[in-house]
Scaffold this active site. Structure first.
Site, PDB file in Angstrom:
ATOM      1  N   SER A 216       0.851  -1.190   0.000  1.00 60.25           N
ATOM      2  CA  SER A 216       0.000   0.000   0.000  1.00 60.25           C
ATOM      3  C   SER A 216       0.885   1.238   0.000  1.00 60.25           C
ATOM      4  CB  SER A 216      -0.893   0.019   1.249  1.00 60.25           C
ATOM      5  OG  SER A 216      -1.537   1.274   1.401  1.00 60.25           O
TER       6      SER A 216
ATOM      7  N   TYR B 251      -1.581  -0.606  10.848  1.00 59.88           N
ATOM      8  CA  TYR B 251      -1.817  -0.962   9.449  1.00 59.88           C
ATOM      9  C   TYR B 251      -0.655  -0.492   8.577  1.00 59.88           C
ATOM     10  CZ  TYR B 251      -3.676  -0.953   4.731  1.00 59.88           C
ATOM     11  OH  TYR B 251      -3.832  -1.136   3.375  1.00 59.88           O
TER      12      TYR B 251
END
Length: 249
Positions: free
Chosen positions: A144, A157
Site C-alpha cells: 500500500s 496498518y
C-alpha cells in the site's frame, strides 16, 4: 484488458472480493490457470464459475492464509500442478488510536498482512524457484502507499504495509538470482471492502469524506497492473509499482 499468460499457473490470495477477485479475472482472461484462495468458499465458487463460463480455468480453494496451508497446496498441485505465479493480496485494514489498546486488531493485521504473506510465500517458494530455473516465475505482493505515509489511527496498518514493502525488496535479493521476479505493488485509494471492517465511527466518517474528495481507483485497475507486470519478458522485473488515483497527492 488481457495479456499473454498462457501456460502460467497462478495462486491469488484474498480472491473472494475486490482487488483479489479482479486480479484473478485478469490472469484468467489472459490464459492462466488460477487457484483462488480465501476464507469465503461461496464467493470463491461464484468467481470460479464466472471464470469457467468465460472459458477460463479456475479452482476455488477455501483457506485461511494465517493457518496451515498444507491441504490447500496439495489441492492446487493436484488440480493444476506446479505454480509459477503467486499474488499475495489477502489483507485487512483496521483503524483506531494506539491508546485504544486494540491488540485484537493489531494481532489480526500482523497475522494476515505479514504472517499470512509469509505463509503463502513459504508454501510456494519451491514451485517458484523450480519454475524460474527454466521459465518465468513471479511473486507479487500487494502492499500500500501507506507503507510510506503516516496517518493518525492507522499506525499498525501502515507498519504492516511498510513491512511488506521492505520484505519484498529483501525477498528479491534471495529469489531474483534464482530466476524469480518479485514485484511489490502499492495502491493508493481503491474501492474495496477494507473500510467496512473499521469499527470506529469517527475514523470511518473521516475515511468516507476522504474518499469523496479523492475518487478511488477501481479494483480492476490494480488487476490490470498485475497482468501487465507478470506478462513482461522473463528478464524484465518491475520491482516496485505505486498506483494512485490521479488526484491523490
Amino acid at each position: 484488458m488481457s495479456y499473454d499468460l498462457n501456460n502460467r499457473t497462478a495462486v491469488v490470495t484474498g480472491a473472494a472480493s475486490g482487488i483479489g477477485a479482479e486480479i484473478a479475472l485478469v490472469l484468467a482472461r489472459s490464459g492462466a490457470k488460477v487457484a483462488l484462495l480465501a476464507r469465503r468458499a461461496d464467493r470463491l465458487t461464484e468467481l470460479a464459475d464466472k471464470i469457467t463460463a468465460e472459458g477460463g480455468r479456475a479452482l476455488a480453494v477455501a483457506a485461511d492464509v494465517t493457518g496451515d496451508l498444507t491441504e490447500a497446496v496439495e489441492t492446487v498441485h493436484t488440480a493444476f500442478g506446479r505454480v509459477d505465479l503467486v499474488v499475495n493480496n489477502a489483507g485487512v485494514m483496521l483503524a483506531n488510536p494506539i491508546d485504544a489498546g486494540r491488540d485484537d486488531e493489531w494481532d489480526r493485521m500482523i497475522d494476515t498482512n505479514l504472517k499470512g504473506l509469509l505463509n503463502v510465500t513459504k508454501a510456494f517458494t519451491a514451485d517458484l524457484v523450480e519454475a524460474g530455473a527454466t521459465g518465468t516465475a513471479d511473486l507479487v505482493n500487494i502492499s500500500s502507499i501507506a507503507a510510506h505515509l503516516t496517518f493518525p489511527n492507522y499506525a499498525v496498518y501502515t507498519a504492516t504495509k511498510a513491512a511488506v514493502t521492505h520484505l519484498s525488496a529483501n525477498l528479491r535479493t534471495e529469489l531474483g538470482p534464482k530466476g524469480v521476479r518479485v514485484t511489490n505493488i502499492e495502491p493508493g485509494l481503491v474501492h474495496s471492502e477494507l473500510p467496512d471492517h473499521i469499527d470506529n465511527p469517527e475514523v470511518s466518517a473521516h475515511l468516507a469524506q476522504w474518499r469523496e474528495d479523492v475518487p478511488p481507483l477501481n479494483p480492476a485497475d490494480i488487476g490490470d497492473v498485475v497482468g501487465f507486470a507478470t506478462s513482461r519478458p522473463k528478464q524484465v522485473n518491475l520491482r516496485q509499482l505505486i498506483v494512485l488515483p490521479t488526484v491523490q497527492v
